[in-house]
Motif scaffolding. Structure first.
Motif, PDB file in Angstrom:
ATOM      1  N   VAL A  96       0.848  -1.189   0.000  1.00 24.34           N
ATOM      2  CA  VAL A  96       0.000   0.000   0.000  1.00 24.34           C
ATOM      3  C   VAL A  96       0.884   1.240   0.000  1.00 24.34           C
ATOM      4  CG1 VAL A  96      -1.822   1.277   1.190  1.00 24.34           C
ATOM      5  CG2 VAL A  96      -1.812  -1.224   1.260  1.00 24.34           C
ATOM      6  N   VAL A  97       0.619   2.155  -0.925  1.00 26.22           N
ATOM      7  CA  VAL A  97       1.370   3.403  -0.972  1.00 26.22           C
ATOM      8  C   VAL A  97       0.409   4.553  -0.726  1.00 26.22           C
ATOM      9  CG1 VAL A  97       3.099   2.462  -2.531  1.00 26.22           C
ATOM     10  CG2 VAL A  97       1.145   3.679  -3.485  1.00 26.22           C
ATOM     11  N   ARG A  98       0.881   5.520   0.018  1.00 27.04           N
ATOM     12  CA  ARG A  98       0.069   6.692   0.302  1.00 27.04           C
ATOM     13  C   ARG A  98       0.218   7.688  -0.838  1.00 27.04           C
ATOM     14  NH1 ARG A  98      -1.638   8.447   5.178  1.00 27.04           N
ATOM     15  NH2 ARG A  98      -0.083   7.149   6.232  1.00 27.04           N
ATOM     16  N   GLY A  99      -0.906   8.169  -1.339  1.00 23.92           N
ATOM     17  CA  GLY A  99      -0.836   9.150  -2.413  1.00 23.92           C
ATOM     18  C   GLY A  99      -2.211   9.510  -2.912  1.00 23.92           C
ATOM     19  N   ASP A 100      -2.250  10.380  -3.891  1.00 16.89           N
ATOM     20  CA  ASP A 100      -3.503  10.874  -4.450  1.00 16.89           C
ATOM     21  C   ASP A 100      -3.323  11.000  -5.954  1.00 16.89           C
ATOM     22  OD1 ASP A 100      -5.471  13.087  -5.331  1.00 16.89           O
ATOM     23  OD2 ASP A 100      -6.118  12.638  -3.293  1.00 16.89           O
ATOM     24  N   VAL A 101      -4.365  10.675  -6.717  1.00 24.12           N
ATOM     25  CA  VAL A 101      -4.250  10.716  -8.174  1.00 24.12           C
ATOM     26  C   VAL A 101      -4.087  12.132  -8.702  1.00 24.12           C
ATOM     27  CG1 VAL A 101      -5.442   8.538  -8.636  1.00 24.12           C
ATOM     28  CG2 VAL A 101      -6.780  10.650  -8.361  1.00 24.12           C
ATOM     29  N   THR A 102      -4.345  13.147  -7.885  1.00 25.60           N
ATOM     30  CA  THR A 102      -4.110  14.524  -8.321  1.00 25.60           C
ATOM     31  C   THR A 102      -2.713  15.012  -7.965  1.00 25.60           C
ATOM     32  OG1 THR A 102      -5.040  15.400  -6.259  1.00 25.60           O
ATOM     33  CG2 THR A 102      -6.563  15.082  -8.107  1.00 25.60           C
ATOM     34  N   ASP A 103      -1.907  14.162  -7.341  1.00 27.56           N
ATOM     35  CA  ASP A 103      -0.535  14.507  -6.957  1.00 27.56           C
ATOM     36  C   ASP A 103       0.424  13.721  -7.836  1.00 27.56           C
ATOM     37  OD1 ASP A 103       1.773  15.341  -5.576  1.00 27.56           O
ATOM     38  OD2 ASP A 103       1.626  13.639  -4.204  1.00 27.56           O
ATOM     39  N   ALA A 104       1.054  14.410  -8.798  1.00 24.63           N
ATOM     40  CA  ALA A 104       1.894  13.725  -9.793  1.00 24.63           C
ATOM     41  C   ALA A 104       3.045  12.964  -9.141  1.00 24.63           C
ATOM     42  CB  ALA A 104       2.423  14.739 -10.804  1.00 24.63           C
ATOM     43  N   ALA A 105       3.648  13.533  -8.109  1.00 25.76           N
ATOM     44  CA  ALA A 105       4.805  12.880  -7.481  1.00 25.76           C
ATOM     45  C   ALA A 105       4.415  11.542  -6.862  1.00 25.76           C
ATOM     46  CB  ALA A 105       5.422  13.800  -6.438  1.00 25.76           C
ATOM     47  N   SER A 106       3.294  11.509  -6.149  1.00 28.47           N
ATOM     48  CA  SER A 106       2.891  10.254  -5.513  1.00 28.47           C
ATOM     49  C   SER A 106       2.448   9.226  -6.554  1.00 28.47           C
ATOM     50  CB  SER A 106       1.785  10.496  -4.487  1.00 28.47           C
ATOM     51  OG  SER A 106       0.603  10.968  -5.098  1.00 28.47           O
ATOM     52  N   VAL A 107       1.805   9.677  -7.630  1.00 32.51           N
ATOM     53  CA  VAL A 107       1.413   8.746  -8.696  1.00 32.51           C
ATOM     54  C   VAL A 107       2.649   8.178  -9.376  1.00 32.51           C
ATOM     55  CG1 VAL A 107       0.209   8.520 -10.902  1.00 32.51           C
ATOM     56  CG2 VAL A 107      -0.818   9.856  -9.059  1.00 32.51           C
ATOM     57  N   ARG A 108       3.635   9.029  -9.654  1.00 29.52           N
ATOM     58  CA  ARG A 108       4.866   8.562 -10.315  1.00 29.52           C
ATOM     59  C   ARG A 108       5.578   7.520  -9.464  1.00 29.52           C
ATOM     60  NH1 ARG A 108       8.239   6.357 -12.432  1.00 29.52           N
ATOM     61  NH2 ARG A 108       9.942   7.091 -13.766  1.00 29.52           N
ATOM     62  N   ALA A 109       5.651   7.750  -8.156  1.00 23.27           N
ATOM     63  CA  ALA A 109       6.306   6.780  -7.273  1.00 23.27           C
ATOM     64  C   ALA A 109       5.538   5.469  -7.250  1.00 23.27           C
ATOM     65  CB  ALA A 109       6.425   7.352  -5.870  1.00 23.27           C
ATOM     66  N   ALA A 110       4.212   5.546  -7.238  1.00 27.05           N
ATOM     67  CA  ALA A 110       3.391   4.334  -7.192  1.00 27.05           C
ATOM     68  C   ALA A 110       3.500   3.534  -8.478  1.00 27.05           C
ATOM     69  CB  ALA A 110       1.937   4.706  -6.935  1.00 27.05           C
ATOM     70  N   MET A 111       3.831   4.177  -9.594  1.00 28.65           N
ATOM     71  CA  MET A 111       3.901   3.511 -10.890  1.00 28.65           C
ATOM     72  C   MET A 111       5.204   2.726 -11.092  1.00 28.65           C
ATOM     73  SD  MET A 111       1.243   4.215 -12.946  1.00 28.65           S
ATOM     74  CE  MET A 111      -0.105   5.395 -13.146  1.00 28.65           C
ATOM     75  N   GLU A 112       6.159   2.886 -10.234  1.00 29.85           N
ATOM     76  CA  GLU A 112       7.467   2.249 -10.436  1.00 29.85           C
ATOM     77  C   GLU A 112       7.333   0.733 -10.524  1.00 29.85           C
ATOM     78  OE1 GLU A 112      10.095   3.434  -7.343  1.00 29.85           O
ATOM     79  OE2 GLU A 112      10.109   5.559  -7.924  1.00 29.85           O
ATOM     80  N   GLY A 113       7.820   0.163 -11.615  1.00 31.51           N
ATOM     81  CA  GLY A 113       7.819  -1.285 -11.782  1.00 31.51           C
ATOM     82  C   GLY A 113       6.470  -1.892 -12.079  1.00 31.51           C
ATOM     83  N   VAL A 114       5.468  -1.096 -12.391  1.00 32.14           N
ATOM     84  CA  VAL A 114       4.103  -1.595 -12.585  1.00 32.14           C
ATOM     85  C   VAL A 114       3.892  -2.006 -14.039  1.00 32.14           C
ATOM     86  CG1 VAL A 114       1.680  -0.841 -12.678  1.00 32.14           C
ATOM     87  CG2 VAL A 114       3.077  -0.347 -10.660  1.00 32.14           C
ATOM     88  N   ASP A 115       3.226  -3.124 -14.241  1.00 37.24           N
ATOM     89  CA  ASP A 115       2.860  -3.592 -15.583  1.00 37.24           C
ATOM     90  C   ASP A 115       1.485  -3.077 -16.002  1.00 37.24           C
ATOM     91  OD1 ASP A 115       5.188  -5.349 -15.972  1.00 37.24           O
ATOM     92  OD2 ASP A 115       4.279  -6.569 -14.390  1.00 37.24           O
ATOM     93  N   VAL A 116       0.507  -3.130 -15.064  1.00 32.83           N
ATOM     94  CA  VAL A 116      -0.875  -2.756 -15.369  1.00 32.83           C
ATOM     95  C   VAL A 116      -1.369  -1.814 -14.273  1.00 32.83           C
ATOM     96  CG1 VAL A 116      -3.221  -3.578 -15.781  1.00 32.83           C
ATOM     97  CG2 VAL A 116      -1.274  -4.996 -16.452  1.00 32.83           C
ATOM     98  N   ALA A 117      -1.961  -0.688 -14.692  1.00 33.49           N
ATOM     99  CA  ALA A 117      -2.483   0.292 -13.734  1.00 33.49           C
ATOM    100  C   ALA A 117      -3.994   0.389 -13.891  1.00 33.49           C
ATOM    101  CB  ALA A 117      -1.838   1.655 -13.953  1.00 33.49           C
ATOM    102  N   TYR A 118      -4.731   0.116 -12.815  1.00 33.50           N
ATOM    103  CA  TYR A 118      -6.184   0.191 -12.827  1.00 33.50           C
ATOM    104  C   TYR A 118      -6.623   1.557 -12.289  1.00 33.50           C
ATOM    105  CZ  TYR A 118      -6.639  -4.794 -13.802  1.00 33.50           C
ATOM    106  OH  TYR A 118      -6.594  -6.038 -14.385  1.00 33.50           O
ATOM    107  N   TYR A 119      -7.421   2.251 -13.096  1.00 31.27           N
ATOM    108  CA  TYR A 119      -7.914   3.570 -12.711  1.00 31.27           C
ATOM    109  C   TYR A 119      -9.385   3.432 -12.343  1.00 31.27           C
ATOM    110  CZ  TYR A 119      -8.328   8.664 -12.753  1.00 31.27           C
ATOM    111  OH  TYR A 119      -8.521   9.974 -12.403  1.00 31.27           O
TER     112      TYR A 119
END
Length: 579
Positions: A96-119
């Motif tokens: 679990v990562v803390r962040g918000d979809v309106t915060d680019a920095a937290s989204v970028r960190a959460a995307m690291e190493g991800v194959d599929v992103a569910y919105y």
């Protein structure tokens, strides 16, 4: 960098999921659940992937996570409040990562190493601001997914009517369509799934259908009850979401998803009545109910609040029927076909009867709900902080007291002045709040993040503390704490604390206006919770005596007395003077 909590899960894990979906049980290790794959789901297979799930605290996201785990994927969840995921059965198997979809920095960190992103996030607020928020969030999500090299985005949106100009759509449906376009144009292969009405235990659409049908044997309805639509069972929607993770990279398009039947909302209400064993409903449609009036009508009859009822009603103004079924080329239908409405309703009702509702529409945060931290006590420098504290000695075990505390609210009531609680709930509904009809997800168990009438569980420490945050309309912030402790001689002690941080002069006036009623509401609650714990403990003792040979044996489980039977003076009370 996003803050990470929870335990990282190995990507090769293929253990069975927990929670499941309506109509499926927990699969055997190595097999997908009925929603996603394995033998029941028609043999959908693919290599394990690393998946990012946004909206995991919501209705669909909270059910998707265990389905992804069930087919062997590694899952990371992006959440503004990670604590809301802490008590889910699968929490220890995800990151679990803390962040918000309106915060680019937290989204970028959460995307690291991800194959599929569910919105799976939507803004449900009113006015024009929510469209801008949705637009900005989708833009950030697409840009950060592309920058991180994510292989695919999967988005669940709304089915838009064919041939209707976009400017004539409801603002919420129009915004869903715009989000889909932005993600498709992001440069990351995207699958946009468009659904009309999702039927499953706890879904807003199901509860709206359920309560309208059950509570109104005769009803005057808006004209949209004659509009054709194509509902889909939540199990089938989840199957498509999981299957889209393995789409080939050249697929970048929308897919309409729906069940096997096209029918009107009128038909759905009559079918629900038949499945639930109710008499046929008398439904008289009239052309005079606008979306605003419809949302008030739905909010009055059902637990769905007006803020959510309006977009649901607006989405039914136009025919929403699938124009294609191309998704089946990539995610084959299950061998026994997609669920029809009757079976989907039966499975949803069974989940409710078995108290096995995994997520509810109210799992997601209420628009405009406060998120400020609980003020530190007693040396808080943030302004006025009013408290009402109660303490009582209880002649029962801590376990018996905790059972009563954890069972509070919903059908169990609030153990004091039921009329006062009901009036407060109705007043909240009248001003656009959620009122008391939201109830509980589970009749006996609570977890962090659960909605509880017009409260939300902010913190729960089993056997010790339940902290509730108010989500009703208030001129300030409010909390209610229910605690189990020990006295100096080892006796069980119940402690209760209500806190209110007023906003401005109106907040001050509110507190002093309601404070005369605290002795009845909060004092009665403390007395009756203590009495209920003592009565429950006595009942356990009687049952133990019976089962040891002193009489005929009765059913198991400690009974919880009906809260509304606890009237002032109805039981012996012991108490410590209020502090």
């Amino acid at each position: 960098m996003a803050e990470r909590t929870g335990r990282h899960m190995d990507g090769g894990s293929g253990s069975g999921g927990t929670g499941g979906t309506d109509g499926t049980g927990a699969p055997a290790p190595g097999k997908g659940s009925g929603a996603a794959g394995g033998e029941e789901g028609g043999g959908l297979t693919g290599r394990p992937l690393r998946c990012l799930v946004t909206g995991a605290t919501g209705y669909i996201g909270g059910r998707l996570v265990p389905e992804l785990l069930a087919v062997g994927h590694t899952v990371r969840c992006l959440a503004r409040t990670p604590a809301k995921l802490r008590d889910h059965p699968w929490a220890g198997r995800v990151e679990v990562v803390r962040g918000d979809v309106t915060d680019a920095a937290s989204v970028r960190a959460a995307m690291e190493g991800v194959d599929v992103a569910y919105y799976l996030v939507h803004s449900m607020g009113g006015g024009s601001r929510f469209e801008g928020t949705d637009r900005e969030a989708a833009r950030i999500f697409g840009e950060q997914a592309r920058a991180a090299g994510v292989g695919r985005i999967v988005y669940l949106g709304g089915l838009t009517p064919a041939g209707v100009p976009e400017e004539e759509l409801s603002p919420h449906l129009r915004s869903r369509a715009e989000v889909g376009r932005l993600l498709l144009a992001s440069g990351v292969p995207t699958a946009v799934l468009r659904a009309a009405v999702i039927i499953g235990s706890g879904s807003a659409s199901f509860e709206m259908l359920r309560y309208l049908t059950e509570r109104l044997p005769v009803m005057v309805t808006p004209s949209w009850v004659r509009t054709r639509l194509q509902p889909i069972a939540v199990r089938d929607a989840l199957r498509y979401l999981v299957g889209c993770a393995w789409l080939p990279p050249e697929v970048n398009r929308t897919f309409d998803i729906g069940g096997p039947e096209i029918l009107t909302y009128h038909d759905m209400m009559q079918r629900y009545a038949a499945v639930a064993g109710l008499p046929r409903r008398i439904i008289v449609p009239v052309p005079v109910l606008s979306p605003t009036l419809s949302s008030h009508w739905i909010g009055l009859i059902t637990p769905v609040p007006r803020a959510l009822a309006r977009p649901l009603a607006e989405s039914l103004r136009h025919e929403v029927v699938c124009a294609e079924h191309d998704i089946a080329r990539h995610v084959p239908d299950p061998p026994d076909g997609l669920l029809g409405l009757d079976r989907a309703l039966r499975l949803a009702l069974k989940r409710i009867k078995d108290a096995d509702v995994v997520t509810r529409w109210s799992s997601a945060s209420v628009p405009g709900a406060p998120s400020d931290p609980l003020p530190t006590d007693p040396n808080w420098a943030g302004g006025s902080l009013y408290t009402d504290e109660r303490e009582r000695t209880v002649t029962a075990s801590p376990e018996a007291l905790w059972r009563v505390i954890e069972g509070i609210g919903g059908e169990n009531g609030w153990y004091s002045a039921p009329l006062a609680w009901a009036v407060r709930g109705w007043l909240d509904r009248l001003v656009g709040g959620i009122g008391l009809q939201r109830g509980r997800r589970d009749a006996e168990r609570l977890r962090a993040g659960d909605s509880l009438d017009f409260w939300r569980v902010e913190e729960i420490e089993p056997g010790r503390l339940l902290r509730l945050r108010a989500e009703m309309r208030l001129p300030g912030l409010a909390w209610l704490e229910l605690m189990v402790g020990r006295g100096p001689e080892g006796e069980t002690v119940y402690r209760q604390r209500a806190l209110f941080h007023p906003h401005g002069l109106l907040g001050q006036a509110y507190w002093w206006g309601v404070s005369p009623f605290h002795a009845v509401v909060f004092g009665g609650m403390a007395r009756n919770i203590a009495s209920a714990a003592e009565a429950g403990a006595a009942g356990v003792g009687r049952r133990r005596a019976v089962t040891s040979g002193q009489g005929p044996r009765r059913g198991g489980g400690a009974a919880r007395p009906a809260p509304r039977s606890w009237l002032p003076g109805s039981a012996r009370r012991r108490g410590v003077p209020r502090r």
